[in-house]
Enzyme design. Structure first.
Site, short mmCIF file in Angstrom:
data_model
loop_
_atom_site.label_atom_id
_atom_site.label_comp_id
_atom_site.label_asym_id
_atom_site.label_seq_id
_atom_site.Cartn_x
_atom_site.Cartn_y
_atom_site.Cartn_z
N GLU A 177 10.00 10.07 22.29
CA GLU A 177 9.16 9.42 23.07
C GLU A 177 8.88 8.40 22.98
O GLU A 177 7.19 9.27 23.38
CB GLU A 177 10.05 9.67 24.99
CG GLU A 177 9.57 9.00 25.54
CD GLU A 177 9.06 8.99 27.21
OE1 GLU A 177 9.70 10.29 27.51
OE2 GLU A 177 9.02 8.44 28.18
N LYS A 219 13.88 7.36 22.60
CA LYS A 219 13.60 7.02 24.59
C LYS A 219 12.66 5.70 23.85
O LYS A 219 11.07 6.22 23.70
CB LYS A 219 13.27 8.27 25.14
CG LYS A 219 13.37 8.26 26.78
CD LYS A 219 12.98 8.48 27.45
CE LYS A 219 12.80 7.96 28.80
NZ LYS A 219 12.57 9.40 29.32
P1 13P Z 1 10.25 5.27 33.70
O1 13P Z 1 11.72 5.52 33.50
O2 13P Z 1 10.23 5.92 35.22
O3 13P Z 1 9.63 5.05 33.09
O4 13P Z 1 10.54 7.68 33.49
C1 13P Z 1 11.20 7.64 32.71
C2 13P Z 1 10.08 8.71 31.83
O5 13P Z 1 10.61 9.55 32.01
C3 13P Z 1 8.63 8.30 30.85
O6 13P Z 1 8.61 9.49 30.25
#
Ligand code: 13P
Length: 342
Positions: A177, A219
């Site tokens: 991510e 992600k």
């Molecule tokens: P949000 O969808 O609230 O951005 O959270 C996703 C997430 O895991 C952020 O690290």
């Protein structure tokens, strides 16, 4: 390393329009969300909150996996069942956030590097024994005057790749991510440029560390104008720009891309995901979701930490999860919001 297992989990997480509930806010972050609604934040109230989601009837119709946080994976319900067990009982795959958070990057004003590599191998072993089958690590990139620096982008990409390689070694499917924040006033064009650079650096680092692309999920943020930008982009523009950026920088061997919501509200997140999936053009990966706030906010407001409201919270969550799954299939309609097409 069993690549076949990693790939099986990655594919299962994005099969059939399903996606992931990101329920991995740290106690500090969840406390801020509770504070805003005057809900007292304690280990017990946080557990009750997580349980509301994990025991939602037919959660597995829309949700393939849940990312938990260290506190949650250690908690048990009143009958002694670990919360991770509540998920597996329903056919939902347990996952775990394993980074230790974004910490100030030395020598940089306002940038961060995500920490947590030391001792990670042993923590991954423990989490796997507790039932986790996938993991998440979040890098944070801020756009600003002269930012991000290459030092920040490369340090975060390197850490993400080291984390992903360790996960695969320990037979946990990594979710990689790199989040480019929507804070600030930058344009959608600037978001596309920075996100493209970041994704390129991340895949370079993944290649360098020998990470199997088939056994991971990406992600990313969607490509959108910042919150304070005067010129907000249309839904179609967000969708087209996001898909173009991913086509340019994400190899087709990656089985799935699960977007974060990143501060967009539940409707914007749903509409954008739907529009992306409705586009023609090459989409060699499944395009699904790993939303936190967009999936939880309505349920949290209904719940208010009252046992008698659990059902109302679950109804809101179930509704949003259904809408988002429809969006991951490109089949969401506004009518679904009034329950007409439920
Ligand atoms: P949000 O969808 O609230 O951005 O959270 C996703 C997430 O895991 C952020 O690290």
């Amino acid at each position: 390393m069993a690549i076949a297992d990693l790939e099986t989990i990655a594919k299962a997480l994005v099969s059939d329009g399903k996606g992931i509930l990101a329920a991995d806010e740290t106690p500090t972050t969840l406390t801020k969300r509770f504070d805003a609604l005057k809900i007292q934040s304690t280990p017990d109230s946080r557990q009750a909150y997580r349980e509301m989601f994990f025991t939602t009837p037919s959660i597995a119709d829309s949700i393939s996996g849940v990312i938990m946080q260290d506190e949650t994976i250690h908690q048990r319900n009143s009958s002694g069942t670990p919360l991770a067990g509540l998920l597996t009982q329903q056919g939902v795959i347990p996952g775990i956030k394993v980074d230790n958070g974004a910490k100030p990057l030395a020598g940089s004003a306002g940038e961060t590097v995500t920490e947590g590599l030391d001792g990670l191998r042993d923590r991954l072993k423990d989490y796997r024994q507790m039932g986790a089958r996938f993991a998440k690590w979040r890098a944070v990139i801020r756009i600003g005057e002269g930012l991000p620096s290459w030092a920040c982008v490369r340090a975060n990409a390197h850490a993400l790749a080291r984390y992903a390689a360790l996960c695969q070694e320990q037979n946990l499917t990594p979710i990689v991510e790199p989040e480019v924040l929507m804070d600030g006033s930058h344009t959608i064009e600037r978001c596309e440029e920075v996100t493209g650079n970041v994704l390129q650096a991340v895949f370079d680092a993944l290649f360098e560390q020998g990470v199997s692309l088939e056994g991971m999920l990406l992600k990313p943020n969607m490509i959108i104008a910042a919150k304070q930008c005067q010129q907000q982009a249309s839904v179609e523009e967000v969708a087209g720009t996001t898909l173009r950026c991913l086509q340019r920088h994400v190899p087709p061997a990656v089985p799935g891309i699960v977007f974060l919501s990143g501060g967009q509200d539940h409707l914007a997140s749903t509409m954008h995901l739907n529009a992306i999936n409705q586009l023609d053009g090459a989409k060699p990966w499944k395009l699904s979701f790993s939303f936190g706030r967009a999936l939880q906010d309505e349920a949290l407001r209904n719940w208010q930490a009252k046992q008698e409201n659990v059902h109302a919270g679950q109804l809101a969550f179930n509704h949003r999860a259904k809408c988002v799954r429809a969006a991951a299939l490109g089949k969401y309609t506004k009518a679904m919001e009034s329950g007409l097409a439920a």
